[in-house]
Write a protein that holds these residues in place. Sequence first.
Motif, PDB file in Angstrom:
ATOM      1  N   LYS A  39       0.828  -1.201   0.000  1.00  0.00           N
ATOM      2  CA  LYS A  39       0.000   0.000   0.000  1.00  0.00           C
ATOM      3  C   LYS A  39       0.861   1.249   0.000  1.00  0.00           C
ATOM      4  CE  LYS A  39      -3.961   2.023   2.445  1.00  0.00           C
ATOM      5  NZ  LYS A  39      -4.903   1.783   1.321  1.00  0.00           N
ATOM      6  N   VAL A  41       0.296   5.866  -0.568  1.00  0.00           N
ATOM      7  CA  VAL A  41      -0.611   6.986  -0.819  1.00  0.00           C
ATOM      8  C   VAL A  41       0.179   8.092  -1.494  1.00  0.00           C
ATOM      9  CG1 VAL A  41      -2.236   8.646   0.165  1.00  0.00           C
ATOM     10  CG2 VAL A  41      -1.952   6.400   1.240  1.00  0.00           C
ATOM     11  N   GLN A  46      -5.140   6.507  -2.805  1.00  0.00           N
ATOM     12  CA  GLN A  46      -4.744   5.211  -2.254  1.00  0.00           C
ATOM     13  C   GLN A  46      -4.269   4.321  -3.402  1.00  0.00           C
ATOM     14  OE1 GLN A  46      -5.071   4.590   1.183  1.00  0.00           O
ATOM     15  NE2 GLN A  46      -5.732   6.715   1.378  1.00  0.00           N
ATOM     16  N   VAL A  48      -2.180   0.624  -4.808  1.00  0.00           N
ATOM     17  CA  VAL A  48      -1.680  -0.722  -4.573  1.00  0.00           C
ATOM     18  C   VAL A  48      -0.483  -0.927  -5.496  1.00  0.00           C
ATOM     19  CG1 VAL A  48      -3.300  -1.747  -6.251  1.00  0.00           C
ATOM     20  CG2 VAL A  48      -2.223  -3.184  -4.502  1.00  0.00           C
ATOM     21  N   TYR A  50       2.342  -3.879  -6.829  1.00  0.00           N
ATOM     22  CA  TYR A  50       2.717  -5.289  -6.844  1.00  0.00           C
ATOM     23  C   TYR A  50       3.671  -5.547  -7.997  1.00  0.00           C
ATOM     24  CZ  TYR A  50      -0.925  -5.962 -10.486  1.00  0.00           C
ATOM     25  OH  TYR A  50      -1.702  -5.896 -11.627  1.00  0.00           O
ATOM     26  N   LYS A  60      -4.728   2.194  -8.754  1.00  0.00           N
ATOM     27  CA  LYS A  60      -5.652   2.660  -7.715  1.00  0.00           C
ATOM     28  C   LYS A  60      -6.051   1.464  -6.867  1.00  0.00           C
ATOM     29  CE  LYS A  60      -9.744   5.587  -7.233  1.00  0.00           C
ATOM     30  NZ  LYS A  60     -10.762   6.388  -7.972  1.00  0.00           N
ATOM     31  N   ASP A  61      -6.028   1.639  -5.562  1.00  0.00           N
ATOM     32  CA  ASP A  61      -6.262   0.517  -4.655  1.00  0.00           C
ATOM     33  C   ASP A  61      -7.759   0.246  -4.499  1.00  0.00           C
ATOM     34  OD1 ASP A  61      -5.917  -1.526  -2.852  1.00  0.00           O
ATOM     35  OD2 ASP A  61      -5.582  -0.198  -1.125  1.00  0.00           O
ATOM     36  N   PRO A  69     -10.576  -2.718  -1.326  1.00  0.00           N
ATOM     37  CA  PRO A  69      -9.135  -2.445  -1.447  1.00  0.00           C
ATOM     38  C   PRO A  69      -8.360  -3.714  -1.772  1.00  0.00           C
ATOM     39  CG  PRO A  69     -10.029  -1.381   0.508  1.00  0.00           C
ATOM     40  CD  PRO A  69     -11.095  -2.289  -0.007  1.00  0.00           C
ATOM     41  N   THR A  71      -5.258  -4.141  -1.498  1.00  0.00           N
ATOM     42  CA  THR A  71      -4.189  -4.375  -0.526  1.00  0.00           C
ATOM     43  C   THR A  71      -4.643  -5.310   0.593  1.00  0.00           C
ATOM     44  OG1 THR A  71      -4.836  -2.227   0.410  1.00  0.00           O
ATOM     45  CG2 THR A  71      -2.840  -2.295  -0.926  1.00  0.00           C
TER      46      THR A  71
END
Length: 312
Positions: A39, A41, A46, A48, A50, A60-61, A69, A71
């Motif tokens: 996670k 910001v 917010q 994500v 990976y 965008k998470d 979410p 995450t």
Amino acid sequence: MNKPTPPAHCTFEPDDWLRLARCWHPVARSCEIAGAPAKAVLLDEQLVIYRINGKVVVAKDVCPHRGVPLTLGFHDEHGIVCPYHGLRFGEDGHCNRIPSSPQQAIPAKLNLLTFAVEERFGLIWVCMAPEEGKLPDLPKMPHWEDQGFQQIVCPHFDVAGFAGRQVEGFLDVAHFAWIHTETFADPENQEVPPYNAVETDYGFSVDYWSSVANYPAGSDLHAPEGFQWLRHFEMYLPFTATLTIHFPGEARLAIMNAASPVSARKTRMFAPIARNFDLHVPVEDVHSFNHRIFEEDRLMVEPSARNACRWI
């Protein structure tokens, strides 16, 4: 990638948010992005993060199916998996599995809203809204790839203040004798010799010559009598700056201060370092020393969070 807009409850003015979204900002250290979704910001958004097949994805998470979410999910060898219905997202944020309807063609609307990513200087950089689709140049890091130099990326450092205020403190040489006397500066050496900034296409650069040493306070190291220390600054707008310190002889220390605007009132600062001396010193000791310096600055910078944050 889709064109992003300011998130709800954004702490920036809309025009300022868009100006900043057109720039590169770091959001994590490369070493922190492995299996599990991470996670972050940035500009109140917010995110994500990976890695899939060695490539980093920043999105965008939020799962486009029901807004959960991502995450909260996990990573398998094919992507990150939403914990609510098991939708999986792989390269470029594309949905590649719907467990409840495995034979269904996957609609494009289920792909994640992703952002431009670069992995450089041990950091993950994100540009959320390139102007007219053209990505800006990344800041440069002195000596990062030079032979004989060690690369160190300090753990991130959070400041309850605006990113512009934080990087301003990094560029300020007049506070050495007042703030950094426990780490490297001489409280009796308060004078700032004249120096001039030179405007560049990306910001400005400065050569600052002084007798202020950069050896740790309390050490038995001393520069030759009359030695003038050169501190070369490069400012990359909006919030990244580098400092190259010329020690006696050929020893060099380069520090990048990359202030990432989490919001208008919070900054996550990243600090890659390159040096060609003291290579035997444990990396943890370098982290600790620089943390002490940043902590000295933080106490001065954070009160600015109570003031207006419109600095752009």
